[in-house]
Design an enzyme around this catalytic site. Structure first.
Site, PDB file in Angstrom:
ATOM      1  N   ASP A  31       0.778  -1.326  -0.191  1.00  0.00           N
ATOM      2  CA  ASP A  31       0.039   0.125  -0.119  1.00  0.00           C
ATOM      3  C   ASP A  31       0.900   1.380   0.117  1.00  0.00           C
ATOM      4  O   ASP A  31       0.807   2.156   0.892  1.00  0.00           O
ATOM      5  CB  ASP A  31      -0.908   0.007   1.233  1.00  0.00           C
ATOM      6  CG  ASP A  31      -1.963  -1.012   1.229  1.00  0.00           C
ATOM      7  OD1 ASP A  31      -2.042  -1.834   0.128  1.00  0.00           O
ATOM      8  OD2 ASP A  31      -2.027  -1.681   2.516  1.00  0.00           O
ATOM      9  N   GLU A  57     -12.942  -0.865  -7.191  1.00  0.00           N
ATOM     10  CA  GLU A  57     -12.726  -1.825  -6.192  1.00  0.00           C
ATOM     11  C   GLU A  57     -12.344  -0.978  -4.843  1.00  0.00           C
ATOM     12  O   GLU A  57     -13.182  -1.203  -4.008  1.00  0.00           O
ATOM     13  CB  GLU A  57     -11.863  -2.960  -6.301  1.00  0.00           C
ATOM     14  CG  GLU A  57     -11.635  -3.832  -5.397  1.00  0.00           C
ATOM     15  CD  GLU A  57     -12.874  -4.745  -5.379  1.00  0.00           C
ATOM     16  OE1 GLU A  57     -13.198  -5.546  -4.380  1.00  0.00           O
ATOM     17  OE2 GLU A  57     -13.663  -4.844  -6.131  1.00  0.00           O
TER      18      GLU A  57
END
Length: 444
Positions: free
Chosen positions: A29, A203
């Site tokens: 991330d 998403e």
């Protein structure tokens, strides 16, 4: 899998690569931030051997040249938030008015739902503290991104399965109005087939920014496995138009997460994959590619590489360099140092570190390193251009009486001229040999 073993298992060819950009732990991330001539990279930390998104802390790294990354440790963790239970998932940090604000999702202990917290620091590397003592927003969704427009208005976006935003106040820790949804239309976010509950490709993991008057929303698309898509808009709240694929589905992680910056005249796309040994969907690693926008402002499609981004400039060996500034490491790990910052540790015979593009210039005569050892020590070999390349110097490290009992050792150097990749090759007996805090060359 022990990361010590991970490093030892890396193939010889991997030492010439620079992606993934961190090899000492699993990272995920990526959220890059440009500040004061450096890129600060905020990441999550996947635990070794994880079989879920088992994440307990966030980490920070920085680089001035896009290839040698300094480990700043973990200035923010679940324990920072008294109300947090678990799940140190994908966040982003921004700078405003002398402070750094880090927006992160985590599970609220009281409600059991995902919530967005905000931590604040006076330094890009922390330590960070909980700015509120409670969530900033909470609706069970996650993956915040934050964007400050040219007029000073800041926006916080987040969401999975929806896409939300609020207008942040100037204090960056409160907001005006109520959370609003951005309509997820197929025109705005593409068409997903086979899932009537999610008709668009959006998403999770939005990354919103502005370039040349155009607003971009780069996001993880479709599941699973995800690819990276993007949309553009004439305003920060839409209407959005889907523009296509930034990075196709590839690699051994079924998730991906974008981060986009401009730095020193170039554009960079950060993502994660499962490319390290033992890597996969729950043991991911952050990587980066350099790219050029098309003339019409569209983003080209990129593939994952092992080469990574090219180096900007070179590294100066004649100023003190942190040992945890690494282009590629094999076998080593890092840990907090008693003298402050981080040190390289868990060094065993045959481990190595590459520092890329070191500008020795007319030549170095000696080398010094800050070391500590609770055992009998070992040797630092200084090698040029390869882990078994030309030997420029050998520094003996003796026992100091403790892993955080530091001393400085110095040795002579020959053949250190011009600009070369510098390899530290560590040798000695069995077990852990010594720790290294920093190093520096001296001019001839």
């Amino acid at each position: 899998m022990s990361l010590v073993l991970v490093g030892m298992l890396l193939p010889a060819t991997a030492a010439r690569a620079d992606n993934p950009i961190v090899q000492t732990i699993y990272t995920a991330d990526p959220a890059p931030l440009v500040y004061n001539g450096r890129v600060y990279l905020y990441t999550g930390h996947d635990e070794d051997g994880s079989t879920y998104f088992t994440m307990k802390e966030w980490r920070v790294w920085s680089s001035a040249d896009m290839v040698n990354w300094t480990d700043h440790g973990s200035p923010l963790s679940l324990t920072t938030f008294s109300w947090a239970k678990s799940d140190a998932w994908a966040g982003q940090a921004v700078y405003r008015d002398g402070r750094f604000y880090w927006y992160v999702p985590t599970t609220n202990r009281a409600t059991g739902r995902m919530a967005i917290g905000v931590a604040v620091s006076d330094s890009p590397t922390g330590p960070f503290r909980d700015a509120l003592g409670h969530p900033l927003v909470e609706n069970g969704e996650f993956d915040p991104t934050v964007f400050i427009d040219d007029n000073g208005q800041a926006y916080l976006y987040w969401g999975n399965p929806h896409l939300w935003y609020v207008k942040l106040n100037a204090d960056m820790i409160s907001y005006s109005g109520s959370p609003a949804q951005i309509p997820l239309t197929t025109a705005g976010f593409g068409t997903r087939s086979g899932d009537p509950n999610r008709p668009t490709l959006f998403e999770e993991g939005p990354w919103v920014y502005k370039r040349n008057g155009l607003y971009y929303n780069v996001f993880a698309a479709k599941c699973c496995s995800e690819f990276i898509g993007y949309s553009t808009s004439p305003s920060p709240t839409g209407p959005w138009t889907y523009r296509g694929t930034v990075m196709p589905t590839q690699g051994s992680s079924f998730t991906n997460h974008p981060g986009v910056i401009d730095f020193q005249g170039g554009s960079y796309f950060f993502y994660h994959n499962g490319a390290l040994p033992g890597g996969g969907g729950f043991t991911r690693s952050v990587a980066v590619e350099k790219f050029t926008y098309n003339p019409d402002g569209t983003i080209p499609t990129m593939n994952m590489t092992t080469a990574g981004a090219p180096q900007i400039g070179s590294l100066d060996p004649y100023v003190r360099q942190e040992a945890e500034t690494i282009a590629w490491g094999s076998g080593v790990e890092t840990e907090p140092a008693g003298e402050g910052g981080m040190n390289v540790g868990y060094i065993e015979n045959g481990d190595s570190i590459k520092v890329k593009g070191v500008a020795f210039g007319a030549g170095a005569s000696s080398f010094s390193a800050r070391v500590a050892s609770a055992t009998s020590g070992g040797t630092i070999e200084l090698r040029r251009d390869a882990v078994n390349g030309a030997l420029m110097g050998t520094c003996a490290v003796r026992g100091t009486g403790g892993w955080q009992t530091w001393t400085t050792v110095t040795c002579t150097v020959t053949g250190a001229t011009g600009t070369h990749d510098l390899y530290f090759r560590y040798t000695g007996g069995s077990g852990y040999l010594f720790n290294v805090n920093w190093w520096q060359f001296q001019h001839a």
